[in-house]
Design a protein around this motif. Sequence first.
Motif, mmCIF file in Angstrom:
data_model
loop_
_atom_site.group_PDB
_atom_site.id
_atom_site.type_symbol
_atom_site.label_atom_id
_atom_site.label_comp_id
_atom_site.label_asym_id
_atom_site.label_seq_id
_atom_site.Cartn_x
_atom_site.Cartn_y
_atom_site.Cartn_z
ATOM 1 N N LEU A 72 0.846 -1.192 0.000
ATOM 2 C CA LEU A 72 0.000 0.000 0.000
ATOM 3 C C LEU A 72 0.880 1.240 0.000
ATOM 4 O O LEU A 72 1.599 1.505 0.957
ATOM 5 C CB LEU A 72 -0.917 0.008 1.231
ATOM 6 N N LEU A 73 0.833 1.986 -1.076
ATOM 7 C CA LEU A 73 1.625 3.199 -1.194
ATOM 8 C C LEU A 73 0.766 4.379 -0.751
ATOM 9 O O LEU A 73 -0.181 4.767 -1.431
ATOM 10 C CB LEU A 73 2.081 3.385 -2.643
ATOM 11 N N GLU A 74 1.077 4.918 0.413
ATOM 12 C CA GLU A 74 0.288 6.014 0.964
ATOM 13 C C GLU A 74 0.742 7.344 0.363
ATOM 14 O O GLU A 74 1.932 7.624 0.278
ATOM 15 C CB GLU A 74 0.422 6.048 2.486
ATOM 16 N N ILE A 75 -0.232 8.133 -0.047
ATOM 17 C CA ILE A 75 0.043 9.418 -0.683
ATOM 18 C C ILE A 75 -0.367 10.554 0.243
ATOM 19 O O ILE A 75 -1.491 10.588 0.740
ATOM 20 C CB ILE A 75 -0.730 9.547 -2.016
ATOM 21 N N GLU A 76 0.559 11.461 0.489
ATOM 22 C CA GLU A 76 0.249 12.670 1.248
ATOM 23 C C GLU A 76 -0.007 13.785 0.236
ATOM 24 O O GLU A 76 0.904 14.495 -0.177
ATOM 25 C CB GLU A 76 1.402 13.026 2.188
ATOM 26 N N SER A 77 -1.255 13.909 -0.172
ATOM 27 C CA SER A 77 -1.599 14.825 -1.255
ATOM 28 C C SER A 77 -1.791 16.249 -0.747
ATOM 29 O O SER A 77 -2.513 16.489 0.220
ATOM 30 C CB SER A 77 -2.879 14.351 -1.950
ATOM 31 N N GLU A 78 -1.126 17.178 -1.418
ATOM 32 C CA GLU A 78 -1.270 18.593 -1.119
ATOM 33 C C GLU A 78 -0.936 19.394 -2.367
ATOM 34 O O GLU A 78 -0.393 18.857 -3.333
ATOM 35 C CB GLU A 78 -0.353 19.001 0.038
ATOM 36 N N GLN A 79 -1.269 20.665 -2.354
ATOM 37 C CA GLN A 79 -0.982 21.503 -3.514
ATOM 38 C C GLN A 79 0.496 21.881 -3.525
ATOM 39 O O GLN A 79 1.051 22.321 -2.530
ATOM 40 C CB GLN A 79 -1.840 22.767 -3.480
ATOM 41 N N ASN A 80 1.135 21.681 -4.683
ATOM 42 C CA ASN A 80 2.553 21.998 -4.847
ATOM 43 C C ASN A 80 2.754 22.799 -6.125
ATOM 44 O O ASN A 80 2.128 22.509 -7.149
ATOM 45 C CB ASN A 80 3.386 20.714 -4.947
ATOM 46 N N PHE A 81 3.630 23.785 -6.069
ATOM 47 C CA PHE A 81 3.945 24.558 -7.267
ATOM 48 C C PHE A 81 5.103 23.889 -8.000
ATOM 49 O O PHE A 81 6.160 23.631 -7.424
ATOM 50 C CB PHE A 81 4.281 25.999 -6.906
ATOM 51 N N LEU A 82 4.867 23.618 -9.274
ATOM 52 C CA LEU A 82 5.809 22.817 -10.042
ATOM 53 C C LEU A 82 7.134 23.530 -10.275
ATOM 54 O O LEU A 82 8.184 22.886 -10.350
ATOM 55 C CB LEU A 82 5.181 22.429 -11.384
ATOM 56 N N ASP A 83 7.114 24.852 -10.385
ATOM 57 C CA ASP A 83 8.370 25.559 -10.643
ATOM 58 C C ASP A 83 9.369 25.356 -9.506
ATOM 59 O O ASP A 83 10.580 25.273 -9.731
ATOM 60 C CB ASP A 83 8.119 27.046 -10.884
ATOM 61 N N GLU A 84 8.866 25.228 -8.272
ATOM 62 C CA GLU A 84 9.752 25.002 -7.133
ATOM 63 C C GLU A 84 10.382 23.613 -7.209
ATOM 64 O O GLU A 84 11.574 23.443 -6.929
ATOM 65 C CB GLU A 84 8.972 25.147 -5.824
ATOM 66 N N VAL A 85 9.579 22.619 -7.592
ATOM 67 C CA VAL A 85 10.074 21.245 -7.700
ATOM 68 C C VAL A 85 11.116 21.140 -8.806
ATOM 69 O O VAL A 85 12.181 20.535 -8.624
ATOM 70 C CB VAL A 85 8.905 20.273 -7.971
ATOM 71 N N VAL A 86 10.830 21.743 -9.957
ATOM 72 C CA VAL A 86 11.743 21.659 -11.103
ATOM 73 C C VAL A 86 13.029 22.436 -10.835
ATOM 74 O O VAL A 86 14.126 21.990 -11.192
ATOM 75 C CB VAL A 86 11.051 22.171 -12.378
ATOM 76 N N ALA A 198 -0.846 5.563 -7.824
ATOM 77 C CA ALA A 198 -1.334 5.783 -6.462
ATOM 78 C C ALA A 198 -1.996 7.149 -6.309
ATOM 79 O O ALA A 198 -2.702 7.397 -5.333
ATOM 80 C CB ALA A 198 -0.183 5.647 -5.462
ATOM 81 N N HIS A 199 -1.776 8.036 -7.281
ATOM 82 C CA HIS A 199 -2.426 9.349 -7.272
ATOM 83 C C HIS A 199 -3.770 9.232 -7.995
ATOM 84 O O HIS A 199 -3.811 8.953 -9.195
ATOM 85 C CB HIS A 199 -1.546 10.393 -7.958
ATOM 86 N N GLU A 200 -4.840 9.424 -7.259
ATOM 87 C CA GLU A 200 -6.188 9.296 -7.813
ATOM 88 C C GLU A 200 -7.023 10.524 -7.485
ATOM 89 O O GLU A 200 -6.838 11.170 -6.456
ATOM 90 C CB GLU A 200 -6.885 8.056 -7.247
ATOM 91 N N TYR A 201 -7.963 10.816 -8.394
ATOM 92 C CA TYR A 201 -8.907 11.906 -8.155
ATOM 93 C C TYR A 201 -10.157 11.653 -8.987
ATOM 94 O O TYR A 201 -10.088 11.537 -10.217
ATOM 95 C CB TYR A 201 -8.290 13.256 -8.538
ATOM 96 N N LYS A 202 -11.281 11.519 -8.303
ATOM 97 C CA LYS A 202 -12.575 11.286 -8.950
ATOM 98 C C LYS A 202 -12.525 10.113 -9.931
ATOM 99 O O LYS A 202 -12.992 10.203 -11.074
ATOM 100 C CB LYS A 202 -13.043 12.557 -9.668
#
Length: 226
Positions: A72-86, A198-202
């Motif tokens: 079971l891969l648990e996901i801690e989902s939150e809003q992230n800005f992609l420019d910071e990650v890249v 593991a990332h799901e939405y609707k």
Amino acid sequence: MSKPSIDFSTLLAVSVHDMKNSLGLLVQQLEDVSHKVVDTDTQQELAHMHYEAQRINTNLVQLLALYRQQDLLEIESEQNFLDEVVEELVMNNRFYSKSRGIDVTVNLPDDLFFFGDRSLITQVLNDVFINAMRYTADKLMIEAKRVEDRGCSITIEDNGPGYPDSLLMLNEQQPRYSDMKGSRTGLGLFFAKLIAEAHEYKGQQGFIKLENSSSLGGSRFTLYLP
């Protein structure tokens, strides 16, 4: 007197954790030493050592994450800005990309964000980026775009020889242990596929897509997050 039982799975997990920490220190020390070296050939050798150590460290991080999550891969989902990650991704790999003379282009819309587990997504993109640096001729490109209301797709392209057929098959099936041989084992892509799904939405799942239709002429990796 009975012999004490040994939980090898826990022992391996602890060992992997220690190795990961040691390699992390080694990666940083190699980069620090490189700033004190003026000889170009030596700098390139250090950059290659830095790359290999970072690649091993990434694999250990993936194995440790898979062990902790088991099935079971648990996901801690939150809003992230992609420019910071890249930005963090490019900066962490600038030593090797600079030593190889790789031109890294980033095309991101303003304020593009995604909902998901930042740590896991960063691991996926870092693994793909590291491998792309290894196989590209001299160009890498990171692009992203909004998909539907809140989803996004992130692509990493290069101008290398492209994915072998054995990896392109991962678009349709899960990799098997017996397939993980040779220089491109597919372990990182196996990890990426698990994280994406593991990332799901609707009712929609994330996914990855591998292609040899890059605008640069090489491989193209796409991560879709719903």
